[in-house]
Motif scaffolding. Sequence first.
Motif, mmCIF file in Angstrom:
data_model
loop_
_atom_site.group_PDB
_atom_site.id
_atom_site.type_symbol
_atom_site.label_atom_id
_atom_site.label_comp_id
_atom_site.label_asym_id
_atom_site.label_seq_id
_atom_site.Cartn_x
_atom_site.Cartn_y
_atom_site.Cartn_z
ATOM 1 N N THR A 116 0.742 -1.098 -0.092
ATOM 2 C CA THR A 116 -0.045 -0.013 0.050
ATOM 3 C C THR A 116 1.104 1.339 -0.060
ATOM 4 O OG1 THR A 116 -2.006 1.030 0.919
ATOM 5 C CG2 THR A 116 -0.250 0.438 2.428
ATOM 6 N N TYR A 117 0.071 2.382 -0.158
ATOM 7 C CA TYR A 117 0.748 3.578 -0.215
ATOM 8 C C TYR A 117 0.317 4.601 0.919
ATOM 9 C CZ TYR A 117 3.250 2.165 -4.520
ATOM 10 O OH TYR A 117 4.173 1.516 -5.601
ATOM 11 N N ILE A 118 1.297 4.959 1.600
ATOM 12 C CA ILE A 118 0.623 5.783 2.690
ATOM 13 C C ILE A 118 1.413 7.231 2.723
ATOM 14 C CG2 ILE A 118 0.532 5.940 5.444
ATOM 15 C CD1 ILE A 118 0.846 2.916 5.237
ATOM 16 N N ARG A 119 0.461 8.281 2.856
ATOM 17 C CA ARG A 119 1.071 9.781 3.112
ATOM 18 C C ARG A 119 1.509 9.783 4.453
ATOM 19 N NH1 ARG A 119 0.052 13.546 -0.468
ATOM 20 N NH2 ARG A 119 -1.628 12.608 -1.286
ATOM 21 N N THR A 120 2.759 9.832 4.394
ATOM 22 C CA THR A 120 3.563 9.766 5.575
ATOM 23 C C THR A 120 4.966 9.835 5.150
ATOM 24 O OG1 THR A 120 3.787 9.059 7.986
ATOM 25 C CG2 THR A 120 3.836 7.520 6.076
ATOM 26 N N THR A 121 5.682 9.811 6.199
ATOM 27 C CA THR A 121 7.319 9.748 5.968
ATOM 28 C C THR A 121 8.107 8.341 6.469
ATOM 29 O OG1 THR A 121 7.971 10.383 8.374
ATOM 30 C CG2 THR A 121 7.762 12.273 6.758
ATOM 31 N N PRO A 122 8.955 7.887 5.906
ATOM 32 C CA PRO A 122 9.577 6.633 6.447
ATOM 33 C C PRO A 122 9.812 6.696 7.944
ATOM 34 C CG PRO A 122 10.643 7.431 4.538
ATOM 35 C CD PRO A 122 9.728 8.766 4.889
ATOM 36 N N SER A 153 8.409 7.366 -1.755
ATOM 37 C CA SER A 153 7.602 7.203 -3.144
ATOM 38 C C SER A 153 6.834 8.585 -3.361
ATOM 39 C CB SER A 153 6.632 5.957 -3.388
ATOM 40 O OG SER A 153 6.040 6.034 -4.441
ATOM 41 N N GLY A 154 7.518 9.742 -3.843
ATOM 42 C CA GLY A 154 7.149 11.067 -3.657
ATOM 43 C C GLY A 154 6.713 11.608 -2.547
ATOM 44 N N ASP A 155 5.585 12.020 -2.495
ATOM 45 C CA ASP A 155 4.825 12.492 -1.119
ATOM 46 C C ASP A 155 4.348 11.370 -0.377
ATOM 47 O OD1 ASP A 155 5.418 15.111 -1.976
ATOM 48 O OD2 ASP A 155 3.325 15.396 -2.602
ATOM 49 N N TRP A 169 -3.741 -9.033 7.462
ATOM 50 C CA TRP A 169 -3.005 -8.106 6.998
ATOM 51 C C TRP A 169 -3.555 -6.827 6.478
ATOM 52 C CZ3 TRP A 169 0.978 -6.868 9.779
ATOM 53 C CH2 TRP A 169 1.794 -8.020 10.323
ATOM 54 N N PRO A 170 -4.284 -7.199 5.393
ATOM 55 C CA PRO A 170 -5.238 -5.865 4.810
ATOM 56 C C PRO A 170 -6.029 -4.996 5.902
ATOM 57 C CG PRO A 170 -5.525 -7.991 3.495
ATOM 58 C CD PRO A 170 -4.650 -8.415 4.751
ATOM 59 N N ALA A 171 -6.555 -5.864 6.646
ATOM 60 C CA ALA A 171 -7.176 -4.994 7.709
ATOM 61 C C ALA A 171 -6.370 -4.185 8.775
ATOM 62 C CB ALA A 171 -8.065 -5.882 8.602
ATOM 63 N N ILE A 172 -5.234 -4.714 8.997
ATOM 64 C CA ILE A 172 -4.405 -4.364 10.098
ATOM 65 C C ILE A 172 -3.548 -2.966 9.427
ATOM 66 C CG2 ILE A 172 -2.061 -4.478 11.241
ATOM 67 C CD1 ILE A 172 -2.854 -7.495 11.821
ATOM 68 N N VAL A 173 -3.124 -3.372 8.014
ATOM 69 C CA VAL A 173 -2.432 -2.246 7.296
ATOM 70 C C VAL A 173 -3.508 -1.104 6.994
ATOM 71 C CG1 VAL A 173 -1.200 -1.774 5.227
ATOM 72 C CG2 VAL A 173 -0.675 -3.764 6.511
ATOM 73 N N SER A 174 -4.796 -1.553 6.728
ATOM 74 C CA SER A 174 -5.630 -0.295 6.410
ATOM 75 C C SER A 174 -5.723 0.657 7.587
ATOM 76 C CB SER A 174 -7.014 -0.822 5.899
ATOM 77 O OG SER A 174 -6.834 -1.586 4.494
ATOM 78 N N SER A 175 -5.701 -0.146 8.786
ATOM 79 C CA SER A 175 -5.948 0.761 10.149
ATOM 80 C C SER A 175 -4.667 1.576 10.294
ATOM 81 C CB SER A 175 -6.339 -0.092 11.126
ATOM 82 O OG SER A 175 -6.649 0.697 12.142
ATOM 83 N N LEU A 176 -3.385 0.925 9.949
ATOM 84 C CA LEU A 176 -2.456 1.784 10.096
ATOM 85 C C LEU A 176 -2.356 3.017 9.213
ATOM 86 C CD1 LEU A 176 0.840 2.131 10.813
ATOM 87 C CD2 LEU A 176 1.111 0.544 9.131
ATOM 88 N N LYS A 177 -2.582 2.616 7.902
ATOM 89 C CA LYS A 177 -2.620 3.794 6.987
ATOM 90 C C LYS A 177 -3.722 4.952 7.409
ATOM 91 C CE LYS A 177 -4.247 4.577 2.218
ATOM 92 N NZ LYS A 177 -3.062 5.410 1.691
ATOM 93 N N SER A 178 -4.961 4.644 7.898
ATOM 94 C CA SER A 178 -5.896 5.519 8.577
ATOM 95 C C SER A 178 -5.454 6.421 9.571
ATOM 96 C CB SER A 178 -7.153 4.616 8.711
ATOM 97 O OG SER A 178 -8.148 5.664 9.372
ATOM 98 N N LEU A 179 -4.674 5.444 10.512
ATOM 99 C CA LEU A 179 -3.943 6.274 11.654
ATOM 100 C C LEU A 179 -3.163 7.424 11.250
ATOM 101 C CD1 LEU A 179 -3.527 6.614 14.813
ATOM 102 C CD2 LEU A 179 -1.973 4.771 14.482
ATOM 103 N N LEU A 180 -2.188 7.121 10.250
ATOM 104 C CA LEU A 180 -1.264 7.835 9.953
ATOM 105 C C LEU A 180 -1.714 9.225 8.897
ATOM 106 C CD1 LEU A 180 1.593 5.476 9.352
ATOM 107 C CD2 LEU A 180 1.549 7.190 11.073
ATOM 108 N N GLU A 181 -2.604 8.751 8.228
ATOM 109 C CA GLU A 181 -3.186 10.028 7.525
ATOM 110 C C GLU A 181 -4.020 10.747 8.020
ATOM 111 O OE1 GLU A 181 -2.321 7.849 3.170
ATOM 112 O OE2 GLU A 181 -4.402 7.859 3.711
ATOM 113 N N THR A 182 -4.945 10.191 9.015
ATOM 114 C CA THR A 182 -6.166 11.113 9.728
ATOM 115 C C THR A 182 -6.074 11.154 11.176
ATOM 116 O OG1 THR A 182 -7.691 9.243 10.347
ATOM 117 C CG2 THR A 182 -7.693 9.935 7.714
ATOM 118 N N GLY A 183 -5.082 10.492 11.827
ATOM 119 C CA GLY A 183 -4.936 10.553 13.191
ATOM 120 C C GLY A 183 -5.804 9.428 13.917
ATOM 121 N N GLU A 184 -6.722 8.715 13.129
ATOM 122 C CA GLU A 184 -7.706 7.835 13.709
ATOM 123 C C GLU A 184 -7.684 6.508 12.996
ATOM 124 O OE1 GLU A 184 -9.618 8.386 16.439
ATOM 125 O OE2 GLU A 184 -8.963 10.417 16.677
ATOM 126 N N GLU A 185 -7.456 5.488 13.902
ATOM 127 C CA GLU A 185 -7.425 3.981 13.486
ATOM 128 C C GLU A 185 -8.880 3.681 13.157
ATOM 129 O OE1 GLU A 185 -8.080 3.856 17.878
ATOM 130 O OE2 GLU A 185 -6.934 5.164 16.288
#
Length: 161
Positions: free
Chosen positions: A10-16, A112-114, A139-155
């Motif tokens: 997946t791609y996440i709008r965050t930093t490494p 990967s860019g931004d 894994w898809p559920a965990i990673v989706s929740s991780l992505k949401s947390l990093l991009e919105t502040g809410e899991e």
Amino acid sequence: MDSDTFVYTTYIRTTPEELWKALTDPGLTRRYWGVAFETDWSPGAPMVWEEGGRRTADPGQVVLAAEPGRLLSYTWHTFTPAWADAVGLGHEVYEGLAAEPRSRVDFAIEPSGDTVRLTVTHGGLAPDGTIKELIGEGWPAIVSSLKSLLETGEELPEPPR
């Protein structure tokens, strides 16, 4: 599906750096995964899994690689009767899981860019095993929740079992 490896990207709008923190900080992993890890994240270090007040320690649970902001790898947790009961698995399913080989998970982190490209590779699986079936949904559920947390502040809310 006869492969011994499951891969999810997946791609996440965050930093490494922020993604690394989210993968290793117990306060964050508990939010999006419900699991906290006790370890110093150095290669070879033991890992204790804490989930729902249950601690799982085993000499086979270790950090395999830790390159902050790039790569994290560790062996998968030991299945115990207490864990199986807590997640609602029957005795036969638990026995099957406990008989499967210990697997490993790798988190590859690439700018990967931004965004950051996160590839989760879970290998060493029994090709037709129960672990592979469970992580194929997990894994898809965990990673989706991780992505949401990093991009919105809410899991994401935990899905019903």
